[in-house]
Structure formats: structure tokens, C-alpha cells
Design a protein around this motif. Structure first.
Motif, PDB file in Angstrom:
ATOM      1  N   LEU A 162     -34.990  62.947 -92.144  1.00  0.00           N
ATOM      2  CA  LEU A 162     -35.437  62.151 -93.271  1.00  0.00           C
ATOM      3  C   LEU A 162     -34.610  60.866 -93.377  1.00  0.00           C
ATOM      4  O   LEU A 162     -33.419  60.854 -93.056  1.00  0.00           O
ATOM      5  CB  LEU A 162     -35.296  62.943 -94.577  1.00  0.00           C
ATOM      6  N   TYR A 163     -35.255  59.816 -93.839  1.00  0.00           N
ATOM      7  CA  TYR A 163     -34.562  58.546 -94.081  1.00  0.00           C
ATOM      8  C   TYR A 163     -35.141  57.918 -95.338  1.00  0.00           C
ATOM      9  O   TYR A 163     -36.357  57.778 -95.487  1.00  0.00           O
ATOM     10  CB  TYR A 163     -34.735  57.616 -92.871  1.00  0.00           C
ATOM     11  N   THR A 164     -34.286  57.577 -96.266  1.00  0.00           N
ATOM     12  CA  THR A 164     -34.692  56.786 -97.420  1.00  0.00           C
ATOM     13  C   THR A 164     -33.539  55.860 -97.777  1.00  0.00           C
ATOM     14  O   THR A 164     -32.515  55.855 -97.087  1.00  0.00           O
ATOM     15  CB  THR A 164     -35.109  57.692 -98.607  1.00  0.00           C
ATOM     16  N   GLY A 165     -33.688  55.083 -98.825  1.00  0.00           N
ATOM     17  CA  GLY A 165     -32.622  54.120 -99.107  1.00  0.00           C
ATOM     18  C   GLY A 165     -32.685  53.553-100.504  1.00  0.00           C
ATOM     19  O   GLY A 165     -33.560  53.873-101.304  1.00  0.00           O
ATOM     20  N   ARG A 166     -31.721  52.682-100.762  1.00  0.00           N
ATOM     21  CA  ARG A 166     -31.589  52.054-102.078  1.00  0.00           C
ATOM     22  C   ARG A 166     -31.006  50.654-101.907  1.00  0.00           C
ATOM     23  O   ARG A 166     -30.013  50.465-101.191  1.00  0.00           O
ATOM     24  CB  ARG A 166     -30.682  52.913-102.956  1.00  0.00           C
ATOM     25  N   GLY A 167     -31.640  49.684-102.570  1.00  0.00           N
ATOM     26  CA  GLY A 167     -31.100  48.332-102.611  1.00  0.00           C
ATOM     27  C   GLY A 167     -30.283  48.164-103.884  1.00  0.00           C
ATOM     28  O   GLY A 167     -30.849  48.033-104.970  1.00  0.00           O
ATOM     29  N   PRO A 168     -28.959  48.193-103.806  1.00  0.00           N
ATOM     30  CA  PRO A 168     -28.103  48.233-105.006  1.00  0.00           C
ATOM     31  C   PRO A 168     -27.972  46.873-105.689  1.00  0.00           C
ATOM     32  O   PRO A 168     -27.081  46.093-105.375  1.00  0.00           O
ATOM     33  CB  PRO A 168     -26.761  48.715-104.463  1.00  0.00           C
ATOM     34  N   TYR A 205     -27.064  40.988-101.310  1.00  0.00           N
ATOM     35  CA  TYR A 205     -26.237  39.785-101.206  1.00  0.00           C
ATOM     36  C   TYR A 205     -27.099  38.590-100.811  1.00  0.00           C
ATOM     37  O   TYR A 205     -26.924  37.472-101.323  1.00  0.00           O
ATOM     38  CB  TYR A 205     -25.126  39.991-100.178  1.00  0.00           C
ATOM     39  N   LEU A 206     -28.062  38.806 -99.906  1.00  0.00           N
ATOM     40  CA  LEU A 206     -28.912  37.720 -99.422  1.00  0.00           C
ATOM     41  C   LEU A 206     -29.945  37.278-100.455  1.00  0.00           C
ATOM     42  O   LEU A 206     -30.282  36.104-100.543  1.00  0.00           O
ATOM     43  CB  LEU A 206     -29.635  38.161 -98.141  1.00  0.00           C
ATOM     44  N   TRP A 207     -30.448  38.216-101.256  1.00  0.00           N
ATOM     45  CA  TRP A 207     -31.539  37.907-102.184  1.00  0.00           C
ATOM     46  C   TRP A 207     -31.065  37.592-103.600  1.00  0.00           C
ATOM     47  O   TRP A 207     -31.752  36.903-104.331  1.00  0.00           O
ATOM     48  CB  TRP A 207     -32.525  39.064-102.242  1.00  0.00           C
ATOM     49  N   LYS A 208     -29.928  38.142-103.992  1.00  0.00           N
ATOM     50  CA  LYS A 208     -29.473  38.004-105.368  1.00  0.00           C
ATOM     51  C   LYS A 208     -28.253  37.076-105.458  1.00  0.00           C
ATOM     52  O   LYS A 208     -27.605  36.764-104.455  1.00  0.00           O
ATOM     53  CB  LYS A 208     -29.097  39.378-105.940  1.00  0.00           C
ATOM     54  N   ASP A 209     -27.925  36.690-106.668  1.00  0.00           N
ATOM     55  CA  ASP A 209     -26.743  35.855-106.902  1.00  0.00           C
ATOM     56  C   ASP A 209     -25.524  36.773-107.052  1.00  0.00           C
ATOM     57  O   ASP A 209     -24.985  36.948-108.146  1.00  0.00           O
ATOM     58  CB  ASP A 209     -26.947  34.998-108.152  1.00  0.00           C
ATOM     59  N   LEU A 210     -25.118  37.366-105.947  1.00  0.00           N
ATOM     60  CA  LEU A 210     -24.004  38.317-105.928  1.00  0.00           C
ATOM     61  C   LEU A 210     -23.001  37.921-104.855  1.00  0.00           C
ATOM     62  O   LEU A 210     -23.360  37.326-103.832  1.00  0.00           O
ATOM     63  CB  LEU A 210     -24.503  39.739-105.617  1.00  0.00           C
ATOM     64  N   THR A 211     -21.749  38.269-105.075  1.00  0.00           N
ATOM     65  CA  THR A 211     -20.762  38.148-104.009  1.00  0.00           C
ATOM     66  C   THR A 211     -20.863  39.388-103.127  1.00  0.00           C
ATOM     67  O   THR A 211     -21.453  40.402-103.514  1.00  0.00           O
ATOM     68  CB  THR A 211     -19.337  38.044-104.576  1.00  0.00           C
ATOM     69  N   LEU A 212     -20.272  39.329-101.959  1.00  0.00           N
ATOM     70  CA  LEU A 212     -20.259  40.496-101.074  1.00  0.00           C
ATOM     71  C   LEU A 212     -19.550  41.672-101.737  1.00  0.00           C
ATOM     72  O   LEU A 212     -19.999  42.827-101.641  1.00  0.00           O
ATOM     73  CB  LEU A 212     -19.577  40.154 -99.747  1.00  0.00           C
ATOM     74  N   ASP A 213     -18.457  41.395-102.417  1.00  0.00           N
ATOM     75  CA  ASP A 213     -17.720  42.468-103.082  1.00  0.00           C
ATOM     76  C   ASP A 213     -18.554  43.110-104.189  1.00  0.00           C
ATOM     77  O   ASP A 213     -18.517  44.332-104.376  1.00  0.00           O
ATOM     78  CB  ASP A 213     -16.405  41.934-103.664  1.00  0.00           C
ATOM     79  N   GLN A 214     -19.313  42.300-104.928  1.00  0.00           N
ATOM     80  CA  GLN A 214     -20.165  42.857-105.979  1.00  0.00           C
ATOM     81  C   GLN A 214     -21.259  43.743-105.383  1.00  0.00           C
ATOM     82  O   GLN A 214     -21.516  44.841-105.880  1.00  0.00           O
ATOM     83  CB  GLN A 214     -20.808  41.721-106.781  1.00  0.00           C
ATOM     84  N   ALA A 215     -21.897  43.256-104.331  1.00  0.00           N
ATOM     85  CA  ALA A 215     -22.978  44.029-103.705  1.00  0.00           C
ATOM     86  C   ALA A 215     -22.449  45.350-103.170  1.00  0.00           C
ATOM     87  O   ALA A 215     -23.077  46.409-103.346  1.00  0.00           O
ATOM     88  CB  ALA A 215     -23.621  43.216-102.585  1.00  0.00           C
ATOM     89  N   TYR A 216     -21.287  45.309-102.536  1.00  0.00           N
ATOM     90  CA  TYR A 216     -20.707  46.545-102.003  1.00  0.00           C
ATOM     91  C   TYR A 216     -20.285  47.481-103.142  1.00  0.00           C
ATOM     92  O   TYR A 216     -20.486  48.704-103.066  1.00  0.00           O
ATOM     93  CB  TYR A 216     -19.499  46.223-101.125  1.00  0.00           C
ATOM     94  N   GLY A 217     -19.741  46.926-104.205  1.00  0.00           N
ATOM     95  CA  GLY A 217     -19.344  47.743-105.347  1.00  0.00           C
ATOM     96  C   GLY A 217     -20.540  48.437-105.985  1.00  0.00           C
ATOM     97  O   GLY A 217     -20.460  49.609-106.375  1.00  0.00           O
ATOM     98  N   TYR A 218     -21.677  47.726-106.077  1.00  0.00           N
ATOM     99  CA  TYR A 218     -22.886  48.344-106.614  1.00  0.00           C
ATOM    100  C   TYR A 218     -23.351  49.481-105.702  1.00  0.00           C
ATOM    101  O   TYR A 218     -23.853  50.505-106.188  1.00  0.00           O
ATOM    102  CB  TYR A 218     -24.001  47.308-106.743  1.00  0.00           C
ATOM    103  N   ALA A 219     -23.198  49.298-104.388  1.00  0.00           N
ATOM    104  CA  ALA A 219     -23.597  50.349-103.449  1.00  0.00           C
ATOM    105  C   ALA A 219     -22.799  51.623-103.694  1.00  0.00           C
ATOM    106  O   ALA A 219     -23.346  52.732-103.698  1.00  0.00           O
ATOM    107  CB  ALA A 219     -23.418  49.876-102.007  1.00  0.00           C
TER     108      ALA A 219
END
Length: 478
Positions: A162-168, A205-219
Motif C-alpha cells: 500500500l502507498y498513500t501520503g499527505r501534503g503537510p 515548500y514549492l507551492w506554499k509560502d513556507l520555509t523548508l524548516d516550516q514544511a518539514y516541521g509540519y510533516a
């Protein structure tokens, strides 16, 4: 539906368009390389056959710079503005003018997928020996691609995963985000198979106004909510793209293979990219496609490249995987199978899906019981009748009442659901609040939150490790 030259049904006009584009590039390459005449003639014959199939499906000739108009992308063609689609669905936007929500039967036709019918549900029940999940019984998972192939593999003791995912995109997930994970948890339990969960922090990170650290933290924060669904730690691998891409040569090799076999013209046609989009967006679809192939996870599947993948997801993610299915045979891998879900409606109505960017449209997993009650009572669209007399006589209109829609997702008892179908709207809201307050119980509205240390280490869901001995390749037959 048009057939491909080899007799295999083509999933959609867009896949035919992409196949023609690819075949045209092959013909040009053969001619430039002065290939043998018979080889060039065979390739040209295939190209002409594809163009004939496209004309039969679309009623017009293939045009190189004009992908078929569909609700998932902005067409590069000039179209009559009066022909606006009633439903619009792409990976980023879901919109309809109907209070009942998206017309999913029409969407099946547009996307070229297959309806999950009673026969398929019965087959799943026979194969697993388990009562079908309420999401299957109620048509919440309503569409599929190649699910019968997966069942064939399972019944002959062949492996799949199985494979699924989430865009944080936010620190907290809302209840709509849980739908694919609740169902995937059930699939993992009844089929006893491995699961990989991709956290696309790079995408956000590419689509939203987020820093890399923010995107990773949300993940990391979102992974806690996903783990709370109860996945088997011995058969589940959750990974951040920002982490895993740099440490897995197998994964990155597959990304590059996919990128080589998809043209810029194709991704523009599929996703509606424009010349002003950053190159990261244009290349990202290959990253979401890569987990569909078992060789992306050598620590789990060894050197196996032939293990089929089953992807439960909302149908707005289908464009990614139609692209993936088109590429798969050209790079020597099996096509992934898919199970598509409907959208979880916003509080204000089913014209759009619940969105984390609008707090008043969403019920978050960190919301308290009091906050949930307030949101449902204040914002939930009502199925009330035009007059008090009509409402007393006929009850609420459950086809458009958001509170009742929520009950169809979370209330397990089918008989109880039918009993409350014709009650006052206020009662529907009470039931909806009650169901939301207990589903899923492991989350307890944010009280159940893993500490960060639980996401690292040798027993962690976010570690790179081989799944339990033999579990990744065969199910427990006991």
C-alpha cells in the motif's frame, strides 16, 4: 472508450494524448538516428493508430499543443467561456455549483476509471473474510483502477503493498485528511501487507509560502496524527521527501527515470503548469510517482521490481497516478492500482472540500469538543426545508445536510444511520457532533500527541528500516 492499438482500453483521452506525444518523439528519434526502415515504419504505424484512436475518442484530430480539455487542468486551447464545467477537480482545487457536491458518476467517465460496484465489494469480502469497510458500503470509496488485479495477486499469494501520503500544509490535520488513512489502516489490517506513507514537505515548500524548516516541521507534526490511526509499526514506513530523497539512491533513480519519460508538454496538459511556474513544481510529479514502484524502497523489498502497489487516495490525486501508470511499463514496472475516495465536505456545504486554510470550514484534530460543537452549530450547512410545516412533515434534506454527510463518514452502524435519515436538522447536528467527538478515538482531539522523540530511533515510524522478516513479501497465512 477508445482502445489502444494493443487492445488494452485507454483510461482517458489525456492518456491517449500523452501516448501520441511520446510515440511522436520516438519516431523523430528513430529517424534522427537513421534506424532501420522497418523499425521506423512500425513506429509510424503505431503513431497513426494512436491518432486514429484519439480522433475516435475526441471527435477531432490530435493537435500537438492542445491537450484535451478536462476538469483537472487549464487547457492550453482556446475554449468557449460559456462551456464552463459545472464541477472542477484538480490536485489543488475542488469546486462545484451543486449543494449535493461533485457528481462522481460523471467524474468516473471524465477520468476513465471504473466504478466500485457490488460485485467488486463482494469479492473483497470473500478474499479477506471481513465485512466491507463502511467507506466501501456507502460509496465513499467509489472508483478504482485495476483493483481486480490486486485481488488476483492476493488470492494467488503474490505480494503487493500500500502507498498513500499527505501534503503537510499546516501544523494540525483536519478530519477530512483522515479519510484515506482510516481506510488504508483497514486495508493494511485485512490484507496484512506493508504500507509506505509519503510526506510531501517538498511539495508544500514549492507551492506554499513556507520555509523548508516550516514544511518539514509540519510533516513531523502531521505524522503524529497519522500514526494515531493505529498503523502496524512493523509494516509501516513513513518518510519525509526532504529526508528520504537524499539517503535512498533507489528512490532517486526512479525519480530520474520518470522525469526522463514525461515531457514538459505532458505535465502542462495534465497539471495546468504555466511558463511562470518554478521548475520545482514541474519536476515534482515524478517525486509523488516514485513510491508507486517497489524498487524505491530496497530496504523493504530488496531487489524486487515487480511488486504491485495499491494507492488509496482522494480522486483529486488521480492526475499524478495516471501519469505514473502511463510511464510504468516504459521503465519496466507494474502499473499501480488505485482506490479513489469522495471529498470530505466543508462545513459550509459540499460545493467544496474541507480546507485547512479556512479554519471556519474545518474541524481540526486539535479542536476541543466544545470547539467542534460550536463550529457545527454555527457553520454547518443545514438540510432544512423551506418552511416549518414542510420540515415537520418531511424532515431534513440529507442529500445536502453537512451534518448528515459527516455521519455517513463516521457512524459505523448502518441501521442507525438510516433511522436518523429523516430527523430534524438540529438533531442531525447533535448526532454529527457526537460522532465527531468519538471518531477516531485514538486522536481525542489533540490529547493523543506523540512526542518528537517517538519519531526517531530504531523502532520509529520515520526510520529507514526493513520491515519484519518476510512481512514485506507475503501475508501471514495463519
Amino acid at each position: 472508450m477508445a482502445d489502444m492499438p494493443n487492445g488494452e482500453p485507454c483510461a482517458s483521452p489525456l492518456e491517449l494524448f500523452n501516448s501520441i506525444t511520446t510515440q511522436g518523439e520516438l519516431v523523430r528519434s528513430l529517424k534522427a538516428g537513421k534506424a532501420p526502415k522497418d523499425e521506423i515504419d512500425a513506429a509510424v504505424k503505431m503513431l497513426l493508430s494512436l491518432k486514429m484512436s484519439y480522433k475516435a475518442a475526441m471527435g477531432e484530430d490530435y493537435k500537438a499543443d492542445c491537450p484535451p480539455r478536462n476538469p483537472m487542468s487549464e487547457s492550453n486551447c482556446v475554449s468557449d467561456p460559456t462551456e464552463a464545467e459545472e464541477d472542477f477537480v484538480d490536485p489543488w482545487t475542488v469546486q462545484t455549483s451543486s449543494a449535493k457536491g461533485i457528481d462522481y458518476d460523471k467524474l468516473i467517465v471524465r477520468f476513465g476509471s471504473s466504478k466500485i460496484d457490488k460485485e467488486l465489494i463482494n469479492r473483497i469480502q470473500r478474499a479477506t473474510g471481513q465485512k466491507p469497510h463502511r467507506f466501501l458500503r456507502r460509496g465513499i470509496f467509489f472508483s478504482h483502477r485495476d483493483m481486480n488485479q490486486v485481488l488476483n495477486a492476493y488470492e494467488t499469494k503474490q505480494p503487493f503493498y500500500l502507498y498513500t501520503g499527505r501534503g503537510p500544509s499546516s501544523e494540525a490535520m483536519h478530519v477530512g485528511h483522515l479519510i484515506p488513512f482510516i481506510f488504508t489502516k483497514w486495508l493494511q489490517d485485512v490484507f496484512n501487507v506493508p504500507l509506505v506513507i509519503q510526506m510531501t514537505d517538498d511539495e508544500k515548500y514549492l507551492w506554499k509560502d513556507l520555509t523548508l524548516d516550516q514544511a518539514y516541521g509540519y510533516a513531523v507534526e502531521n505524522a503524529k496524527d497519522i500514526i494515531a490511526c493505529g498503523f502496524d509499526i512493523n509494516k509501516t514506513f513513513i518518510f519525509s521527501d526532504l529526508d528520504y530523497m537524499g539517503m535512498s539512491p533507489g528512490f532517486y533513480k526512479n525519480v530520474v527515470k520518470i522525469q526522463k519519460h514525461v515531457t514538459f508538454n505532458q505535465v502542462k496538459g495534465i497539471f495546468g503548469f504555466t511558463d511562470s511556474d518554478c521548475i520545482g513544481k514541474i519536476s515534482f510529479p515524478a517525486i509523488q510517482a516514485a513510491p508507486s514502484f517497489s524498487s524505491s524502497f530496497p530496504q523493504i523489498f530488496g531487489d524486487r521490481t515487480d511488486i504491485q502497489c495499491l494507492i488509496p487516495c482522494a480522486i483529486d490525486q488521480d492526475p499524478y497516478f495516471r501519469m505514473t501508470r502511463d510511464v510504468a511499463p516504459r521503465i519496466g514496472y507494474p502499473k499501480p492500482a488505485l482506490l479513489h475516495s469522495t471529498f470530505f465536505p466543508a462545513l459550509q456545504g459540499a460545493q467544496t472540500k474541507m480546507s485547512a486554510s479556512d479554519p471556519n470550514s474545518s474541524i481540526f484534530l486539535i479542536d476541543t469538543a466544545k470547539q467542534i460543537k460550536t463550529k457545527v452549530n454555527k457553520h454547518a450547512f443545514s438540510g432544512g426545508r423551506d418552511t416549518i410545516e414542510e420540515h415537520r412533515q418531511f424532515g431534513g434534506n440529507c442529500d445536502v445536510d453537512v451534518s448528515f454527510m459527516y455521519l455517513t463518514f463516521f457512524l459505523e452502524d448502518d441501521d442507525q444511520l438510516e433511522q436518523i435519515r429523516k430527523v430534524r436538522t438540529g438533531a442531525l447536528r447533535v448526532w454529527s457532533v457526537s460522532a465527531s467527538d468519538t471518531t477516531p478515538p485514538t486522536h481525542s482531539h489533540g490529547a493523543w500527541r506523540l512526542p518528537s522523540w517517538a519519531l526517531r530511533g530504531p523502532w520509529s515510524f520515520l526510520s529507514v528500516w526493513a520491515l519484519g522478516t518476510g512481512a514485506q513479501l507475503k501475508r501471514d497465512e495463519n
